[in-house]
Design an enzyme around this catalytic site. Structure first.
Site, PDB file in Angstrom:
ATOM      1  N   PRO A 191       0.871  -1.141   0.175  1.00 49.09           N
ATOM      2  CA  PRO A 191       0.044   0.022   0.061  1.00 49.09           C
ATOM      3  C   PRO A 191       0.794   1.293   0.053  1.00 49.09           C
ATOM      4  O   PRO A 191       0.353   2.255   0.073  1.00 49.09           O
ATOM      5  CB  PRO A 191      -0.927  -0.037   1.295  1.00 49.09           C
ATOM      6  CG  PRO A 191       0.164  -0.943   2.311  1.00 49.09           C
ATOM      7  CD  PRO A 191       0.812  -1.927   1.249  1.00 49.09           C
TER       8      PRO A 191
ATOM      9  N   CYS B 190       8.781 -10.132   4.104  1.00 47.15           N
ATOM     10  CA  CYS B 190       8.128 -10.179   5.533  1.00 47.15           C
ATOM     11  C   CYS B 190       8.106 -11.614   5.888  1.00 47.15           C
ATOM     12  O   CYS B 190       6.884 -11.912   6.547  1.00 47.15           O
ATOM     13  CB  CYS B 190       6.866  -9.222   5.655  1.00 47.15           C
ATOM     14  SG  CYS B 190       5.589  -9.974   4.960  1.00 47.15           S
TER      15      CYS B 190
ATOM     16  N   ASP C 296       1.926  -1.846  -8.770  1.00 46.82           N
ATOM     17  CA  ASP C 296       1.234  -2.656  -8.237  1.00 46.82           C
ATOM     18  C   ASP C 296       0.121  -3.431  -9.262  1.00 46.82           C
ATOM     19  O   ASP C 296      -0.251  -2.709 -10.143  1.00 46.82           O
ATOM     20  CB  ASP C 296       0.706  -2.407  -7.176  1.00 46.82           C
ATOM     21  CG  ASP C 296       0.179  -3.469  -6.268  1.00 46.82           C
ATOM     22  OD1 ASP C 296       1.122  -3.886  -5.388  1.00 46.82           O
ATOM     23  OD2 ASP C 296      -0.801  -4.281  -6.407  1.00 46.82           O
TER      24      ASP C 296
END
Length: 444
Positions: free
Chosen positions: A262, A382, A283
């Protein structure tokens, strides 16, 4: 439904059911239920605690319930028992009688008399006989799995990669709710000034010891502050802020952020360039690109351009060797953020991790030709999984002899102990940030 006829526990049950049934993300559903039921502020904390806590501890709760349940239960009844037992075992400020009363009321409302009797009976038996002992589990991997409510295959995989002790620590840390951290937009305000103005507004914060432009919230939601609205801060985890450091940015650079939404890292790059240079953010999804645009606008960053595009097709849009820096913050299993999204650990399969590596390598290969000679390509995820991290890095290097891994430089001093030559693996237990991986490549 109006807020008057739905209790906090009913709302929690609704979220837990939807997460399990639709594999939806708990954080998104929770916000939806809060808005739909117009819950008062004092109930939002309890709803969050009940929802996340019950999902987070699911396997442990099932272990505790197993001796008391005979035969098959409807899914919602099992969810209700887990939710009720979670309160009895883990929340000391809710009296037992309130838990029993609410559970029976919900069961009556949703089922028939027999079900409310069953729910009452199971909970009373647990109260009378006590919980079965976790000490009875002989296999050490299974014990960590049940004690910390992580699937067996995942604990086993981590034990093979990191050893039992490190895995246990990580699984235990994953049960603790993360603190909210934010990044100061230093193109607008200094960290000292922002801390001061937030304190005056009644939000309790402190400076992060990890990242120079980070603050940690001690009380209050930073996303609901005037400072957030006016673009003085962004909500971002400290681990994820390290990526912009790894890029070793200088003014006027042209940067590609290949998997940008985001937009936390995109906007951090924009801030670090102090309004100079160009950041091109890609994206796949239009609605996510809109989020990046909204964030850039809120932060008053005019050096960011966005595109709704699959980064594997970046070569169709940009010239070869046109970027000084490229960031691939790749789609990954998310196993580093289980504290924020506890549902991930139950929905992932081991086979998912292998198919993700294929996509990670495709993206890296697609953007590699766009980097200038001597430019840097930073790869981050992540997750803590070695196959997605070190595995992807070594596969990329062996396929692309024109690249070499290079030392991670320019990171905050607090991070030095965690750097392993040319890469950085942060575990949730290291300083309370997300599990995160960063590696850096140089084009020869």
């Amino acid at each position: 439904m109006s807020k008057r006829n739905k209790s906090v526990r009913e709302a929690a049950l609704e979220v837990i059911e939807a997460v399990e049934k639709n594999q939806s993300y708990s954080n998104l559903l929770l916000n939806h239920v809060i808005e739909k039921n117009e819950l008062p502020k004092k109930d939002i904390g309890l709803l969050t605690e009940l929802t996340y806590g019950t999902i987070q501890r699911k396997l442990t709760l099932d272990f505790y319930l197993a001796p008391f349940i005979k035969g098959k239960l409807d899914d919602w009844v099992r969810h209700l028992l887990r939710l009720s037992l979670y309160q009895l075992v883990y929340l000391d400020r809710i009296p037992d009688r309130a838990v029993f009363y609410e559970a029976v009321e919900i069961a009556k409302k949703r089922g028939h008399k027999g079900i409310s009797g069953l729910v009452n009976g199971v909970l009373r038996s647990v109260q009378r006989k006590g919980l079965p002992s976790l000490e009875s589990i002989q296999d050490p991997v299974e014990r960590v799995s049940i004690e910390t409510s992580h699937p067996y295959w995942l604990v086993k995989r981590w034990v093979d990669q990191f050893g039992l002790e490190k895995t246990r620590e990580m699984c235990e840390t994953n049960l603790i709710a993360p603190k909210q951290t934010a990044r100061v937009n230093r193109t607008k305000v200094s960290r000292e000034e922002l801390v001061q103005s937030l304190l005056e507004d009644g939000t309790e914060v402190k400076e992060s010891p990890i990242v120079p432009e980070a603050i940690q919230s001690l009380r209050g939601n930073l996303a609901k502050t005037k400072a957030y609205e006016s673009g003085q801060l962004s909500i971002q985890d400290e681990s994820s802020m390290l990526v912009s450091y790894a890029l070793q940015l200088n003014h006027d650079m042209k940067v590609l952020d290949a998997c940008a939404a985001p937009g936390g890292k995109t906007t951090h790059i924009g801030e670090k360039l102090s309004g100079t240079g160009e950041v091109h953010a890609l994206d796949l999804h239009k609605h996510k690109v809109k989020l990046i645009d909204e964030n850039a606008k809120r932060l008053d960053l005019s050096n960011i351009q966005t595109y709704a595009l699959d980064s594997r097709k970046a070569g169709e849009l940009f010239e070869k060797e046109s970027f000084d820096r490229i960031l691939v913050d790749a789609p990954c299993s998310g196993l580093g953020v289980l504290r924020r999204k506890p549902d991930i650990k139950y929905s992932k399969r081991e086979s998912d991790l292998n198919s993700l590596q294929k996509i990670q390598l495709e993206i890296l290969s697609a953007v590699a030709p766009l980097l200038k000679k001597d430019g840097l390509l930073v790869y981050s995820t992540c997750t803590v999984d070695q196959n997605e991290n070190e595995g992807t890095v070594s596969a990329f290097i062996s396929d692309h002899p024109e690249f070499e891994t290079c030392p991670l430089e320019g990171l905050p001093e607090s991070i030095t102990p965690f750097i392993n030559q040319n890469s950085l693996q942060i575990f949730p237990q290291d300083f309370g940030g997300d599990g995160f991986y960063i590696a850096c490549f140089k084009k020869k």
